[in-house]
Scaffold this active site. Sequence first.
Site, PDB file in Angstrom:
ATOM      1  N   MET A  13       0.822  -1.211   0.000  1.00 40.17           N
ATOM      2  CA  MET A  13       0.000   0.000   0.000  1.00 40.17           C
ATOM      3  C   MET A  13       0.856   1.262   0.000  1.00 40.17           C
ATOM      4  O   MET A  13       0.622   2.182  -0.782  1.00 40.17           O
ATOM      5  CB  MET A  13      -0.932   0.004   1.221  1.00 40.17           C
ATOM      6  CG  MET A  13      -1.977  -1.082   1.211  1.00 40.17           C
ATOM      7  SD  MET A  13      -3.092  -0.992  -0.209  1.00 40.17           S
ATOM      8  CE  MET A  13      -4.166   0.353   0.270  1.00 40.17           C
ATOM      9  N   LYS A 172     -12.892   0.941  10.183  1.00 36.48           N
ATOM     10  CA  LYS A 172     -12.104   0.066   9.288  1.00 36.48           C
ATOM     11  C   LYS A 172     -12.083  -1.377   9.809  1.00 36.48           C
ATOM     12  O   LYS A 172     -12.195  -2.332   9.043  1.00 36.48           O
ATOM     13  CB  LYS A 172     -10.687   0.629   9.171  1.00 36.48           C
ATOM     14  CG  LYS A 172      -9.714  -0.214   8.387  1.00 36.48           C
ATOM     15  CD  LYS A 172     -10.111  -0.386   6.934  1.00 36.48           C
ATOM     16  CE  LYS A 172      -9.118  -1.297   6.209  1.00 36.48           C
ATOM     17  NZ  LYS A 172      -9.615  -1.735   4.910  1.00 36.48           N
ATOM     18  N   ASN A 176     -13.466  -4.633   7.833  1.00 40.31           N
ATOM     19  CA  ASN A 176     -12.636  -5.796   7.479  1.00 40.31           C
ATOM     20  C   ASN A 176     -13.160  -7.090   8.097  1.00 40.31           C
ATOM     21  O   ASN A 176     -12.978  -8.164   7.540  1.00 40.31           O
ATOM     22  CB  ASN A 176     -11.177  -5.536   7.852  1.00 40.31           C
ATOM     23  CG  ASN A 176     -10.508  -4.707   6.773  1.00 40.31           C
ATOM     24  OD1 ASN A 176     -11.189  -3.960   6.068  1.00 40.31           O
ATOM     25  ND2 ASN A 176      -9.209  -4.841   6.611  1.00 40.31           N
ATOM     26  N   MET A 178     -16.241  -7.758   8.150  1.00 41.65           N
ATOM     27  CA  MET A 178     -17.208  -8.174   7.124  1.00 41.65           C
ATOM     28  C   MET A 178     -16.482  -8.754   5.903  1.00 41.65           C
ATOM     29  O   MET A 178     -16.866  -9.802   5.368  1.00 41.65           O
ATOM     30  CB  MET A 178     -18.076  -6.978   6.706  1.00 41.65           C
ATOM     31  CG  MET A 178     -19.024  -6.518   7.793  1.00 41.65           C
ATOM     32  SD  MET A 178     -19.745  -4.887   7.481  1.00 41.65           S
ATOM     33  CE  MET A 178     -20.833  -5.235   6.119  1.00 41.65           C
TER      34      MET A 178
HETATM   35  P1  NAD Z   1       2.807  -4.926   3.566  1.00 42.84           P
HETATM   36  O1  NAD Z   1       3.179  -6.026   4.499  1.00 42.84           O
HETATM   37  O2  NAD Z   1       2.896  -5.162   2.099  1.00 42.84           O
HETATM   38  O3  NAD Z   1       3.678  -3.611   3.890  1.00 42.84           O
HETATM   39  C1  NAD Z   1       4.031  -3.159   5.162  1.00 42.84           C
HETATM   40  C2  NAD Z   1       5.454  -2.602   5.060  1.00 42.84           C
HETATM   41  O4  NAD Z   1       5.794  -1.966   6.291  1.00 42.84           O
HETATM   42  C3  NAD Z   1       6.504  -3.691   4.795  1.00 42.84           C
HETATM   43  O5  NAD Z   1       7.242  -3.378   3.633  1.00 42.84           O
HETATM   44  C4  NAD Z   1       7.356  -3.672   6.073  1.00 42.84           C
HETATM   45  O6  NAD Z   1       8.718  -3.976   5.841  1.00 42.84           O
HETATM   46  C5  NAD Z   1       7.165  -2.239   6.545  1.00 42.84           C
HETATM   47  N1  NAD Z   1       7.436  -2.022   7.964  1.00 42.84           N
HETATM   48  C6  NAD Z   1       7.142  -2.839   9.016  1.00 42.84           C
HETATM   49  N2  NAD Z   1       7.516  -2.265  10.170  1.00 42.84           N
HETATM   50  C7  NAD Z   1       8.061  -1.059   9.849  1.00 42.84           C
HETATM   51  C8  NAD Z   1       8.620   0.009  10.602  1.00 42.84           C
HETATM   52  N3  NAD Z   1       8.687  -0.055  11.943  1.00 42.84           N
HETATM   53  N4  NAD Z   1       9.088   1.083   9.941  1.00 42.84           N
HETATM   54  C9  NAD Z   1       9.032   1.152   8.588  1.00 42.84           C
HETATM   55  N5  NAD Z   1       8.511   0.181   7.805  1.00 42.84           N
HETATM   56  C10 NAD Z   1       8.015  -0.915   8.434  1.00 42.84           C
HETATM   57  O7  NAD Z   1       1.322  -4.493   3.979  1.00 42.84           O
HETATM   58  P2  NAD Z   1       0.286  -3.629   3.110  1.00 42.84           P
HETATM   59  O8  NAD Z   1      -0.588  -4.555   2.348  1.00 42.84           O
HETATM   60  O9  NAD Z   1       1.002  -2.526   2.435  1.00 42.84           O
HETATM   61  O10 NAD Z   1      -0.616  -3.039   4.295  1.00 42.84           O
HETATM   62  C11 NAD Z   1      -0.198  -1.936   5.102  1.00 42.84           C
HETATM   63  C12 NAD Z   1      -1.345  -1.563   6.037  1.00 42.84           C
HETATM   64  O11 NAD Z   1      -2.493  -1.193   5.242  1.00 42.84           O
HETATM   65  C13 NAD Z   1      -1.812  -2.719   6.943  1.00 42.84           C
HETATM   66  O12 NAD Z   1      -2.191  -2.203   8.193  1.00 42.84           O
HETATM   67  C14 NAD Z   1      -2.983  -3.295   6.192  1.00 42.84           C
HETATM   68  O13 NAD Z   1      -3.881  -3.982   7.046  1.00 42.84           O
HETATM   69  C15 NAD Z   1      -3.593  -2.039   5.573  1.00 42.84           C
HETATM   70  N6  NAD Z   1      -4.363  -2.239   4.333  1.00 42.84           N
HETATM   71  C16 NAD Z   1      -3.921  -3.068   3.340  1.00 42.84           C
HETATM   72  C17 NAD Z   1      -4.687  -3.213   2.185  1.00 42.84           C
HETATM   73  C18 NAD Z   1      -4.275  -4.144   1.054  1.00 42.84           C
HETATM   74  O14 NAD Z   1      -5.130  -4.450   0.203  1.00 42.84           O
HETATM   75  N7  NAD Z   1      -3.034  -4.593   0.974  1.00 42.84           N
HETATM   76  C19 NAD Z   1      -5.869  -2.508   2.036  1.00 42.84           C
HETATM   77  C20 NAD Z   1      -6.280  -1.636   3.057  1.00 42.84           C
HETATM   78  C21 NAD Z   1      -5.502  -1.517   4.206  1.00 42.84           C
END
Ligand code: NAD
Length: 295
Positions: A13, A172, A176, A178
């Site tokens: 994201m 949120k 999720n 749901m």
């Molecule tokens: P992801 O695992 O792909 O990315 C998270 C990133 O954060 C990773 O690259 C990780 O290395 C990094 N990270 C972890 N700890 C860190 C820190 N302390 N400092 C800096 N970087 C750090 O996850 P994502 O899919 O990108 O999701 C991110 C957030 O968004 C989550 O909370 C998720 O639930 C939410 N989200 C995801 C989606 C989706 O469809 N992927 C949709 C809506 C919300």
Amino acid sequence: MTEKIAVIGMGQMGSAMAARLRESNLDVVGFDVNADQRARLEKEGFRMAASIAEALKERSVVLTSLPDPKAVSEAWLGAGGIVASAAKGALCIELSTIDPHTMRSVADAAHARGIAVVDCPVSGGPIEARSGKLILIAGGDEKDIARAEPILQRLGAEWKHTGGIGTAKAVKIVNNMMTMGNVLVAAEAFALGVAAGVEPQKLYDVLSVSGGRSHHFTKRFPNALKGDFSPGFKMELGEKDLALAIELGRTIRMPTPSASASRELYALALAEGFRGQDIVALLSMYQNWAGGPAK
Ligand code: NAD
């Protein structure tokens, strides 16, 4: 808009949102704790910093998109983290799916240093983030949300104000809860239909226009039918969101039996090796139980 932006957490994201903002000619620097991820994104043309403190130098807006409450607490409150490093008057927009309590505690620490905060989880995945079609759920002061608007407008088709800090995270989490339930039931039902002898594409063609369909069924099952389980939304994030819903229920002392049952099945999928795959890989799990994928 002259604000300079840092994005902390450049995963699926964060990197998609950074790419979208960069495309709008905004000055964007990213940081991810994972060195391999930083190197990969640098090769793709992203400007990456080696630490949060470096990423926040001369930045007036900070976006965080992190996997879970622990990562958010570390990034915001840790030594050399966001609260310690952001300039007074900076605006921090927290986009992750985490619990309201952690959101309020990082916001309180930021406010104490004169940093403005918007609680802003998103609905939609990396494709919607990249194309500016997210739904943004915003909690916080009206004036801070108004300041965030030029950025939110580039990321989202629309946004909704839910109330104070923490309310957007609660919305949120229940969304999720749901979503995860919808995908779980769809996977179980679909695998049953196939096991009962219906050709998968024919089954999809009917279900995708019938009463049982959901947004995530029509969005994710076409990939599953092609055998593509690469993540939009990873299984472990689905399990995490169900755990957040159960914990929210415990805090309020409201039973959430359906979230508990769902979480067990997502945890089972992780134990069975589906970590890192999209949540639609639940279908594979059920198909294995039915004796393997459809021939
Ligand atoms: P992801 O695992 O792909 O990315 C998270 C990133 O954060 C990773 O690259 C990780 O290395 C990094 N990270 C972890 N700890 C860190 C820190 N302390 N400092 C800096 N970087 C750090 O996850 P994502 O899919 O990108 O999701 C991110 C957030 O968004 C989550 O909370 C998720 O639930 C939410 N989200 C995801 C989606 C989706 O469809 N992927 C949709 C809506 C919300």
